[in-house]
Design an enzyme around this catalytic site. Structure first.
Site, PDB file in Angstrom:
ATOM      1  N   LYS A  75     -14.952   7.941  -3.353  1.00 32.79           N
ATOM      2  CA  LYS A  75     -16.201   8.257  -2.625  1.00 32.79           C
ATOM      3  C   LYS A  75     -16.754   9.602  -3.087  1.00 32.79           C
ATOM      4  CE  LYS A  75     -14.117   5.709   1.132  1.00 32.79           C
ATOM      5  NZ  LYS A  75     -13.244   5.840   2.323  1.00 32.79           N
ATOM      6  N   LYS A  77      -8.666  13.529   4.717  1.00 32.89           N
ATOM      7  CA  LYS A  77      -7.758  12.386   4.666  1.00 32.89           C
ATOM      8  C   LYS A  77      -6.747  12.587   5.790  1.00 32.89           C
ATOM      9  CE  LYS A  77      -6.709  13.688   0.389  1.00 32.89           C
ATOM     10  NZ  LYS A  77      -6.568  12.666  -0.618  1.00 32.89           N
ATOM     11  N   ARG A  78      -5.908  11.582   6.081  1.00 34.61           N
ATOM     12  CA  ARG A  78      -4.867  11.795   7.080  1.00 34.61           C
ATOM     13  C   ARG A  78      -4.027  13.013   6.690  1.00 34.61           C
ATOM     14  NH1 ARG A  78      -4.319   7.810  11.331  1.00 34.61           N
ATOM     15  NH2 ARG A  78      -2.429   8.939  11.834  1.00 34.61           N
ATOM     16  N   THR A 127      -8.684   6.421  -1.792  1.00 38.07           N
ATOM     17  CA  THR A 127     -10.012   5.824  -1.930  1.00 38.07           C
ATOM     18  C   THR A 127     -11.080   6.885  -1.660  1.00 38.07           C
ATOM     19  OG1 THR A 127      -9.660   5.005   0.324  1.00 38.07           O
ATOM     20  CG2 THR A 127      -9.478   3.399  -1.458  1.00 38.07           C
ATOM     21  N   LYS A 165       0.601  14.471   1.103  1.00 36.81           N
ATOM     22  CA  LYS A 165      -0.766  14.722   0.614  1.00 36.81           C
ATOM     23  C   LYS A 165      -1.002  16.214   0.351  1.00 36.81           C
ATOM     24  CE  LYS A 165      -2.638  10.716   3.182  1.00 36.81           C
ATOM     25  NZ  LYS A 165      -3.268   9.801   2.202  1.00 36.81           N
ATOM     26  N   HIS A 201       0.797  -1.228   0.000  1.00 42.04           N
ATOM     27  CA  HIS A 201       0.000   0.000   0.000  1.00 42.04           C
ATOM     28  C   HIS A 201       0.827   1.274   0.000  1.00 42.04           C
ATOM     29  CE1 HIS A 201      -3.949  -1.903   0.946  1.00 42.04           C
ATOM     30  NE2 HIS A 201      -3.171  -2.818   1.508  1.00 42.04           N
TER      31      HIS A 201
HETATM   32  O1  HBZ Z   1      -3.810   2.652   1.791  1.00 41.50           O
HETATM   33  C1  HBZ Z   1      -3.169   3.818   2.268  1.00 41.50           C
HETATM   34  C2  HBZ Z   1      -2.511   4.533   1.091  1.00 41.50           C
HETATM   35  O2  HBZ Z   1      -1.805   5.661   1.552  1.00 41.50           O
HETATM   36  C3  HBZ Z   1      -3.596   4.953   0.118  1.00 41.50           C
HETATM   37  O3  HBZ Z   1      -3.019   5.530  -1.013  1.00 41.50           O
HETATM   38  C4  HBZ Z   1      -4.411   3.720  -0.291  1.00 41.50           C
HETATM   39  O4  HBZ Z   1      -5.515   4.105  -1.031  1.00 41.50           O
HETATM   40  C5  HBZ Z   1      -4.898   2.967   0.937  1.00 41.50           C
HETATM   41  C6  HBZ Z   1      -5.601   1.679   0.579  1.00 41.50           C
HETATM   42  O5  HBZ Z   1      -4.847   0.942  -0.322  1.00 41.50           O
HETATM   43  N1  HBZ Z   1      -2.241   3.457   3.303  1.00 41.50           N
HETATM   44  C7  HBZ Z   1      -2.620   3.503   4.595  1.00 41.50           C
HETATM   45  O6  HBZ Z   1      -3.744   3.868   4.912  1.00 41.50           O
HETATM   46  N2  HBZ Z   1      -1.705   3.103   5.509  1.00 41.50           N
HETATM   47  C8  HBZ Z   1      -1.927   3.041   6.830  1.00 41.50           C
HETATM   48  O7  HBZ Z   1      -2.955   3.407   7.346  1.00 41.50           O
HETATM   49  C9  HBZ Z   1      -0.846   2.489   7.697  1.00 41.50           C
HETATM   50  C10 HBZ Z   1      -1.190   2.040   8.940  1.00 41.50           C
HETATM   51  C11 HBZ Z   1      -0.200   1.520   9.775  1.00 41.50           C
HETATM   52  C12 HBZ Z   1       1.098   1.465   9.341  1.00 41.50           C
HETATM   53  C13 HBZ Z   1       1.443   1.900   8.081  1.00 41.50           C
HETATM   54  C14 HBZ Z   1       0.459   2.423   7.252  1.00 41.50           C
HETATM   55  O8  HBZ Z   1       2.043   0.933  10.141  1.00 41.50           O
END
Ligand code: HBZ
Length: 821
Positions: A667, A555-556, A663, A561, A364
């Site tokens: 939406k 978003k975060r 994502t 971003k 991801h």
């Molecule tokens: O995953 C996100 C990507 O940034 C986004 O582009 C993509 O659409 C989405 C689904 O594929 N990544 C995350 O949300 N990552 C985390 O939340 C995360 C959580 C814990 C971690 C590392 C990343 O240790």
């Protein structure tokens, strides 16, 4: 079914629902209507709805068992489910009946539904994707189980105090969780720490035994995941850590009862809290323990099911297809090897075949700092046996590499599961790649960049393992549930099959030119905006004009971003209005929402910048309500459900090559917002689908970003050569937005002027020009509405049903197994 709801499996009547609700109020909450609290009423309703699902849930499990159905096991450290009540009522097909039944009791359904504390067991996109995927798996009637962690505290609750983010604990279980059933009888034991020793077994074979330092129990809590209007209810199984009976014998035997009990508390800390970091790693021991804990619980659970069905463990891969949601569960590769080799006495080679055919890995992220690696010392302390297994996997793997690329030493060190460039680390993405039969990115561009960049050496080894599965989101929660007005308008036009088969949303296209439909569409957007405006007023005290353009970025909060790029644009507009108070601008409301990781100071400063600019702009009579800036605290699934339907413009402005997919962009599009965005992640595919007229494109491409970085990039040139940008940065730097404190935003602005790692200054002019184009388009309301309809009508690709069909065909090789009713 609960007797009050009727004796067969047909849907309950309104009278039955009322009866069951009142029964639960008395027998579950022990209250009457007269004295019940809002929470009592919610609990009674939740139990009533749960009763409507239990028969289907039970039948689904029985059917899978009887048919030996091949199952997808989706392993994810996060499931960001959002509130259950509304979604379950929707998927049951009971929305109108339930609303009417509740109304007949003198109550309001939405009011009760708002009582639910959402289970925020995820950080952002990755966790929410897992939730969309299990909705789609159930709706497509694919046998599946979601495995994860039952965190006692989910993602923190964000408040804004004096413009700064403040974190509060999320006590989502405070009033109990009516959607879960605890199954203590399926508890498993998990080992941690200690050492390994060798021994010879009865057959004279040399074996290894793990002598742990401690053990904890894993207890499963199951929730039904009902598909949309089908007879399938899959399971979400979340594990909670508890002390084992023998939690601390030595202390106990010394007669130190209280000392022993305090150790019990320590083992229960394991599933206490979700780590609030997205896209970065803290390398904390407890986090590794959490990962191993839920993965071992889940694998032991699957082996129990396999053995119960009378199937050999050597055929495990025929029974289960395990998807690794990023590397958080990648330790599963070593754990399945340990279970097969050490505990089930399978020979290494056969165990390895089974393991590789079982797992598939989804990446991801392209950010190097987000690739998980564990300091070897820490890893060895927590998982001594797994480190030995990883060494063995690595030795065999590197021999494979040597044969293919003889003499290529640097390739060996690049591919190794152990990073030995400085302090030694275990590389989790490498373990996932080696132990999986399929590897995928989450959007076309991302999958290409993985092959070219982050995982290039693995692509050279095994090109056939690589594939793309573009993300998607469930149209049930993200349209049918959150945007009921749009849902009924669309269903009146094209029928309601689109909720189940979202490719049919394209039938809406001809209505873009239907004046009556367009007028309704526009009125609905306005109603949704009025509703959101009410929420904004209530939560922030800021009054916004529903007739202004709602320009939204939720978003975060992260530098890549580029929320601060949007701020530069706002400051530019403000500066223009101050210089020429009669300037004719399109009134806009800029809405931001999102959490910053608690330790990510720069992201927290970006929040402070947004709120500070908002304070000045919102209170300056000179802009005469033409600009408003709102930061809505505690962005969550619940808040998202109100925001996406009310947006006119969706901001997707990450630096190209950084956002894996996104994502939220999907939406927004489904709910009729046009996008302003870069060629990043799934934006590329959204633009391709909806058409360039519906997508305001700006900024460098990923190729151009690489080329510029290679040439050497000097942000100060952009500062010097662009008068407006110069003024904007100077104004922020001067303390104008920080009550004269010129130091507050200095770190942010200085970084932009000196290194600017996310190239805001490069994309600035292109962004601002593009926003001008947005303004010009928005002035023609009819044209904008037409584009909005076309945009939604062409968003069919971005249903998570399509993503799941892709995985089912290309990765898991599973099909639907409908449960007969
Ligand atoms: O995953 C996100 C990507 O940034 C986004 O582009 C993509 O659409 C989405 C689904 O594929 N990544 C995350 O949300 N990552 C985390 O939340 C995360 C959580 C814990 C971690 C590392 C990343 O240790």
């Amino acid at each position: 079914m609960n007797a009050a709801l009727g004796r067969d499996r047909s849907l309950p009547t309104r009278e039955g629902l009322k009866r069951a609700f009142l029964d639960h109020l008395l027998y579950t909450q022990n209250k009457s209507l007269a004295i019940a609290s809002r929470n009592d009423l919610y609990q009674a309703l939740a139990h009533t709805i749960r009763d409507c699902m239990l028969r289907t849930w039970f039948d689904t499990a029985s059917s899978y068992k009887a048919k030996h159905s091949r199952m997808v096991a989706y392993l994810s450290a996060e499931f960001l489910m959002g509130p259950y009540l509304g979604n379950n009522v929707l998927n049951l097909g009971l929305m109108d009946e339930v609303k009417a039944a509740i109304a007949e009791l003198g109550l309001d359904f939405d009011d009760l539904a708002n009582q639910e504390e959402e289970p925020g067991l995820g950080n952002g996109g990755l966790g929410r994707l897992a939730a969309c995927f299990i909705d789609s798996l159930a709706s497509l009637e694919i046998p599946a189980i979601g495995y994860g962690i039952r965190y006692e505290y989910g993602i923190f609750y964000q408040t804004i105090i004096d413009g700064w983010q403040v974190e509060n604990t999320d006590k989502w279980l405070r009033y109990g969780n009516p959607w879960e059933i605890q199954h203590a009888e399926w508890s498993v034991e998990i080992k941690l720490g200690g050492r390994t020793e060798t021994y010879t077994d009865d057959a004279g074979k040399f074996r290894v035994r793990w002598v742990p330092e401690k053990t904890v129990a894993g207890v499963p809590f199951d929730s039904p995941i009902l598909g949309y209007r089908v007879n399938t209810a899959n399971t979400l199984r979340l594990w909670r850590a508890e002390a084992t009976e023998a939690f601390d014998f030595p202390t106990f035997n010394r007669g130190d009862y209280l000392g022993a009990v305090s150790k019990k508390v320590t083992s229960e800390n394991l599933t206490k809290v979700l780590y609030p970091n997205d896209e970065s790693d803290q390398g904390k021991e407890l986090r590794l323990e959490q990962q191993y804990f839920f993965v071992s619980c889940s694998l032991q659970d699957m082996l129990r099911i396999q053995i119960n069905r009378g199937q050999p463990v050597t055929e495990f891969h025929l029974a289960f297809a395990i998807q690794l949601n990023d590397t958080h569960p990648a330790i599963g590769v070593a754990e399945l090897m340990r279970l097969l080799v050490d505990e089930h006495q399978i020979v290494w080679e056969q165990a390895w075949d089974v393991t590789r055919q079982t797992f598939a890995y989804t990446n991801h992220t392209l950010l190097p700092e987000a690739l998980e690696r564990w300091p070897l010392k820490l890893f060895e302390r927590v998982l001594p046996r797994h480190l030995e297994i990883i060494y063995e996997i690595n030795a065999r793997f590197l021999n494979e590499v040597r044969i293919r690329f003889l003499g290529d030493e640097s390739r060996l060190s690049r591919l190794s599961l152990i990073d030995e460039s400085g302090e030694r680390y275990v590389r989790m993405a490498h373990l996932a790649c080696v132990g999986s039969s399929a590897i995928n990115g989450v959007a076309e561009l991302h999958s290409e960049l993985l092959k070219r960049d982050v995982l290039a050496d693995f692509y050279a080894m095994w090109p056939e393992k690589f594939t793309n599965v573009t993300n998607g989101v469930t149209p049930r929660r993200w349209i049918a549930l959150s945007n009921p007005r749009q849902t009924s308008l669309v269903s009146r036009a094209i029928g309601n099959d689109w909720i189940k088969d979202f490719s049919r949303i394209k039938e809406l296209e001809p209505f873009a030119d239907d004046a009556g439909f367009a007028a309704d569409w526009q009125a609905i957007k306005r109603d949704n905006k009025i509703e959101l405006a009410g929420q904004l007023l209530q939560r922030t005290g800021i009054r916004v004009d529903p007739d202004s353009m709602f320009d939204v970025q939720v978003k975060r909060i992260h530098e890549y971003k580029r929320q601060h790029l949007a701020v530069l644009h706002i400051v530019a507009l403000y500066h223009r209005l101050k210089s020429d108070p009669n300037l004719d601008v399109v009134p806009r409301t800029f809405i931001f929402g999102g959490k910053a990781a608690p330790g990510y100071h720069r992201a927290k400063l970006i929040i402070k910048l947004i709120t500070s600019v908002g304070d000045v702009v919102n209170n300056d009579p000179a802009v005469r309500d033409r600009l408003k800036v709102v930061f809505l605290p505690n962005f969550s699934v619940t808040r998202g459900q109100r925001i996406y339907p009310a947006a006119d413009l969706s901001e997707q402005i990450s630096l190209a090559g950084k956002e894996a997919s996104g994502t939220g962009n999907m939406k927004f599009a489904m709910n009729g917002a046009l996008t302003i965005g870069t060629m990043d992640g799934a934006n590329v595919e959204i633009r391709e689908e909806v058409g360039a007229d519906q997508f305001f494109l700006f900024g460098l491409t990923a190729e151009e970003v690489y080329a510029l970085r290679a040439r050497g990039y000097s942000p100060s040139d952009y500062y010097r050569n662009n008068a407006e940008l110069h003024a904007v940065l100077d104004l922020i730097r001067s303390g104008f937005f920080s009550r004269g404190d010129a130091n507050l935003f200095a770190p942010l602005i200085d970084e932009l002027m000196h290194t600017d790692p996310y190239m805001l200054l490069v994309d600035y002019q292109s962004y601002v020009d593009c926003q001008g184009e947005v303004d010009r388009t928005y002035r023609d309301t009819q044209d904008w509405t037409r584009r909005s309809i076309l945009n939604a009508a062409r968003s069919g690709k971005f249903s998570s049903d399509r993503s799941i069909r892709d995985y089912a065909e290309r990765v898991w090789k599973v099909g639907p197994a409908p449960v007969s009713s």
